[in-house]
Design an enzyme around this catalytic site. Structure first.
Site, short mmCIF file in Angstrom:
data_model
loop_
_atom_site.label_atom_id
_atom_site.label_comp_id
_atom_site.label_asym_id
_atom_site.label_seq_id
_atom_site.Cartn_x
_atom_site.Cartn_y
_atom_site.Cartn_z
N TYR A 100 0.67 -1.20 -0.10
CA TYR A 100 -0.06 -0.20 0.26
C TYR A 100 0.90 1.22 0.06
O TYR A 100 1.93 1.09 0.42
CB TYR A 100 -1.05 -0.16 1.25
CG TYR A 100 -0.19 0.10 2.32
CD1 TYR A 100 -0.08 1.60 3.00
CD2 TYR A 100 0.06 -0.86 3.51
CE1 TYR A 100 0.31 1.79 4.39
CE2 TYR A 100 0.81 -0.81 4.38
CZ TYR A 100 1.09 0.70 5.01
OH TYR A 100 1.51 0.97 6.22
N CYS A 101 0.25 2.44 -0.54
CA CYS A 101 0.96 3.55 -0.37
C CYS A 101 -0.22 4.69 -0.09
O CYS A 101 -1.20 4.20 0.84
CB CYS A 101 1.73 4.01 -1.57
SG CYS A 101 0.33 4.11 -3.15
N SER A 102 -0.28 5.88 -0.47
CA SER A 102 -1.29 6.80 -0.06
C SER A 102 -2.57 6.53 -0.85
O SER A 102 -3.70 6.33 -0.09
CB SER A 102 -0.98 8.26 -0.54
OG SER A 102 0.37 8.57 0.39
#
Length: 168
Positions: A100-102
């Site tokens: 995941y990231c933003s």
């Protein structure tokens, strides 16, 4: 008629699941403009149900400052611009890996690299930590304490973060 009644649910199910993956239709549209679906996605709801699954590894593909503000519990920081395979020594190739990231763009790119490296069960968290937070799922800080702070990347991207305390 019987074939049609079987075909329609099978055909429509992926569309229905995709349409229900974010709380904000405008955010959904933005995500769909960004990602290519080159890595299978997993919804926040599905991941939240599976967080205690054995052999599940959460990888945070944001930069160190973002991770240090908050992250999903038990997530390992791997970075994006600074990504290095050496940070994956504890992740077996047959493990279930959720990146995941933003919002999902950087994590998809890291997921593509993981697949090329031989990881076979890689997923991208749809909507990233922003959607996770918008759904009020828990985050922790570096001391493993629950926090509502989220690094919002910048003010333009931060508009998609509707819950939590934005940090820049």
């Amino acid at each position: 008629m019987k074939q049609l009644s079987i075909f329609l649910p099978i055909f429509l199910m992926p569309l229905l699941l995709l349409a229900q993956q974010t709380l904000d239709p405008k955010f959904e549209k933005k995500i769909e403009e960004l990602i290519e679906h080159s890595v299978p996605v997993i919804s926040c709801e599905r991941l939240e149900q599976k967080v205690n699954t054995p052999n599940l590894y959460l990888l945070d593909a944001r930069e160190k400052k973002e991770y240090e503000t908050s992250h999903l519990k038990d997530a390992v920081w791997v970075g994006y611009d600074t990504f290095s395979p050496e940070r994956l020594t504890m992740v077996p190739k047959d493990g279930i890996v959720v990146v995941y990231c933003s919002v999902g763009y950087r994590s998809e790119k890291i997921g593509e690299q993981l697949k090329k490296m031989g990881y076979s069960r890689v997923y991208n968290l749809y909507g990233g930590i922003f959607e996770w937070t918008n759904r009020t799922y828990p985050l922790v800080n570096l001391q493993n304490e629950v926090t509502t702070k989220v690094h919002a990347y910048n003010r333009d991207w931060g508009r998609w973060l509707n819950k939590g305390e934005k940090v820049y």
